[in-house]
Every structure is written in C-alpha cells, then in structure tokens.
Design a protein around this motif. Structure first.
Motif, PDB file in Angstrom:
ATOM      1  N   GLY A  37       0.821  -1.194   0.000  1.00 59.21           N
ATOM      2  CA  GLY A  37       0.000   0.000   0.000  1.00 59.21           C
ATOM      3  C   GLY A  37       0.857   1.247   0.000  1.00 59.21           C
ATOM      4  O   GLY A  37       2.071   1.200   0.169  1.00 59.21           O
ATOM      5  N   PHE A  38       0.203   2.374  -0.195  1.00 60.99           N
ATOM      6  CA  PHE A  38       0.911   3.652  -0.141  1.00 60.99           C
ATOM      7  C   PHE A  38       1.325   3.956   1.284  1.00 60.99           C
ATOM      8  O   PHE A  38       2.435   4.381   1.531  1.00 60.99           O
ATOM      9  N   GLY A  39       0.429   3.719   2.205  1.00 62.13           N
ATOM     10  CA  GLY A  39       0.698   4.021   3.606  1.00 62.13           C
ATOM     11  C   GLY A  39       1.263   2.818   4.335  1.00 62.13           C
ATOM     12  O   GLY A  39       1.824   1.901   3.744  1.00 62.13           O
ATOM     13  N   HIS A  40       1.088   2.837   5.639  1.00 59.20           N
ATOM     14  CA  HIS A  40       1.611   1.779   6.476  1.00 59.20           C
ATOM     15  C   HIS A  40       0.551   0.732   6.803  1.00 59.20           C
ATOM     16  O   HIS A  40       0.867  -0.347   7.268  1.00 59.20           O
ATOM     17  N   GLY A  41      -0.701   1.058   6.596  1.00 61.97           N
ATOM     18  CA  GLY A  41      -1.785   0.112   6.844  1.00 61.97           C
ATOM     19  C   GLY A  41      -1.952  -0.847   5.679  1.00 61.97           C
ATOM     20  O   GLY A  41      -1.401  -0.643   4.600  1.00 61.97           O
ATOM     21  N   PRO A  42      -2.733  -1.904   5.884  1.00 56.84           N
ATOM     22  CA  PRO A  42      -2.882  -2.944   4.856  1.00 56.84           C
ATOM     23  C   PRO A  42      -3.956  -2.603   3.811  1.00 56.84           C
ATOM     24  O   PRO A  42      -4.947  -3.326   3.665  1.00 56.84           O
ATOM     25  N   PHE A  43      -3.762  -1.503   3.112  1.00 50.79           N
ATOM     26  CA  PHE A  43      -4.748  -1.088   2.117  1.00 50.79           C
ATOM     27  C   PHE A  43      -4.058  -0.603   0.842  1.00 50.79           C
ATOM     28  O   PHE A  43      -3.119   0.180   0.908  1.00 50.79           O
ATOM     29  N   CYS A  44      -4.548  -1.072  -0.295  1.00 48.55           N
ATOM     30  CA  CYS A  44      -4.195  -0.509  -1.605  1.00 48.55           C
ATOM     31  C   CYS A  44      -5.475   0.147  -2.102  1.00 48.55           C
ATOM     32  O   CYS A  44      -6.342  -0.521  -2.677  1.00 48.55           O
ATOM     33  N   ILE A  45      -5.598   1.438  -1.855  1.00 49.62           N
ATOM     34  CA  ILE A  45      -6.885   2.084  -2.117  1.00 49.62           C
ATOM     35  C   ILE A  45      -7.235   2.191  -3.588  1.00 49.62           C
ATOM     36  O   ILE A  45      -8.397   2.416  -3.921  1.00 49.62           O
ATOM     37  N   ILE A  46      -6.274   1.995  -4.463  1.00 54.10           N
ATOM     38  CA  ILE A  46      -6.618   1.994  -5.882  1.00 54.10           C
ATOM     39  C   ILE A  46      -7.636   0.886  -6.165  1.00 54.10           C
ATOM     40  O   ILE A  46      -8.501   1.027  -7.021  1.00 54.10           O
ATOM     41  N   TYR A  47      -7.565  -0.213  -5.410  1.00 57.76           N
ATOM     42  CA  TYR A  47      -8.543  -1.292  -5.570  1.00 57.76           C
ATOM     43  C   TYR A  47      -9.909  -0.866  -5.029  1.00 57.76           C
ATOM     44  O   TYR A  47     -10.932  -1.257  -5.588  1.00 57.76           O
ATOM     45  N   GLY A  48      -9.932  -0.111  -3.966  1.00 60.14           N
ATOM     46  CA  GLY A  48     -11.200   0.409  -3.458  1.00 60.14           C
ATOM     47  C   GLY A  48     -11.848   1.339  -4.462  1.00 60.14           C
ATOM     48  O   GLY A  48     -13.052   1.233  -4.754  1.00 60.14           O
ATOM     49  N   PHE A  49     -11.040   2.246  -5.020  1.00 56.36           N
ATOM     50  CA  PHE A  49     -11.570   3.150  -6.047  1.00 56.36           C
ATOM     51  C   PHE A  49     -11.989   2.374  -7.300  1.00 56.36           C
ATOM     52  O   PHE A  49     -13.010   2.678  -7.906  1.00 56.36           O
ATOM     53  N   GLY A  50     -11.202   1.378  -7.665  1.00 54.42           N
ATOM     54  CA  GLY A  50     -11.546   0.568  -8.823  1.00 54.42           C
ATOM     55  C   GLY A  50     -12.864  -0.169  -8.633  1.00 54.42           C
ATOM     56  O   GLY A  50     -13.711  -0.210  -9.539  1.00 54.42           O
TER      57      GLY A  50
END
Length: 185
Positions: A37-50
């Motif tokens: 992910g971009f940050g330190h948490g376990p999220f790749c928000i591009i997938y959320g936006f996608g």
C-alpha cells in the motif's frame, strides 16, 4: 446500502487488493512481500476506487462478459496510468515496475496486467462484490458508522503521515531530474 456500509466495502476491497498485491509479488519475486500500500496500513486504495468505479460505471455491462472484460481491462489500466503519473509528479516515483514485462509502457502499464484486470472485473461482478457486501453486512448496525469512520480516520492519518514522509524524501534527493529521482517500490 448506507454510505457507511459503502465506506466499509471500499476498505474491504482495498484490503483484498493489498492481499492480492502481496501474494502476486511474493510469487513473482520468490520472496515474501508484505507492504504494497501507499501508507503503512494494509490497504491498496486503488482497488477500493476501482471497485467503486466498477460498481457505478461498469454495472450496465455486467451481463455481457465480453464487453465487461474489455471495459474492466481498459478502466483498470487507465487507473494505473493516471495513478502512476500522479505519483511521479508528486514523489518522482511509483510503487510498481512492469519494465521487465513484455509490451509495457514506461514500466507503468503492461499487457499482462491489462489482461488480468479484465478477468478481475468479471470475477468482481460474478463473485467478489456480493461477497464483500455480505462481509460489510456482518457489522452490527449500531457499529457501522463507527467502524466506517474509524477506517476512514485511520487511513487519512496514515495517508497524511506517509505523504509528508514521501514529500520530504523527494525534496531531499540530490538529483532533481525525474530519471535521477525515480524510485520504484
């Protein structure tokens, strides 16, 4: 679905994208990759936006697998291209590298991933969206707002912190040319 349930779905898709990235890259690199992910948490928000974009833009195509495949491939590839361009402009870097893959464009997009995005779009509409909505529905109604706002608050704090670190790092680079600054994570 309420806006709070949609926020939870957004972060579930972002988390699943994070897991997908870690698994694929661990396989490709033959070593464990645990932070995509971009940050330190376990999220790749591009997938959320996608996922949210697919829900609103591609839903009319969901009954036609051929159109859905090509629209999903095009949408996700465009998202990768735009995201990489924004990251290069902000940080002089982007977080993936397709330069060793056939039919790539500046290491940012490649045919292999475009093909995979099309299949992921079909998987999304046939299975994943319903599954994620069910998961979000497990959250007790009295906690939905708290969970959604907590996820959002965590991500915003993490994003601001990471953004500051990345901008500071980009400013400290000796070489000011893009090629000299380009770091792929």
């Amino acid at each position: 679905m309420s806006i709070y349930q949609r926020i939870i779905c957004f972060f579930l898709f972002s988390f699943l994208g994070y897991l997908l990235e870690c698994v694929v890259l661990s396989y490709e690199n033959k070593k464990l990759v645990i932070n995509r992910g971009f940050g330190h948490g376990p999220f790749c928000i591009i997938y959320g936006f996608g996922a949210m974009g697919a829900m609103f833009l591609l839903k009319p195509l969901s009954d036609n697998l051929v159109f859905l495949y090509f629209a999903s491939a095009a949408m996700a590839t465009l998202m990768e291209l735009v995201t990489a361009r924004m990251m290069i402009k902000l940080f002089g870097s982007f977080w993936w590298d397709y330069s060793r893959k056939a039919f790539n464009y500046q290491g940012i997009i490649c045919l292999e991933s475009t093909v995979a995005w099309g299949f992921l779009g079909i998987f999304y509409f046939r299975f994943l969206n319903g599954f994620v909505e069910q998961l979000a529905g497990i959250v007790p109604e009295q906690l939905v707002r708290t969970v959604a706002l907590s996820l959002l608050g965590f991500y915003i704090a993490d994003f601001v912190y990471t953004m500051r670190l990345q901008l500071k790092s980009a400013c400290e680079e000796d070489d000011t040319t893009l090629v000299g600054r380009l770091k792929v994570y």
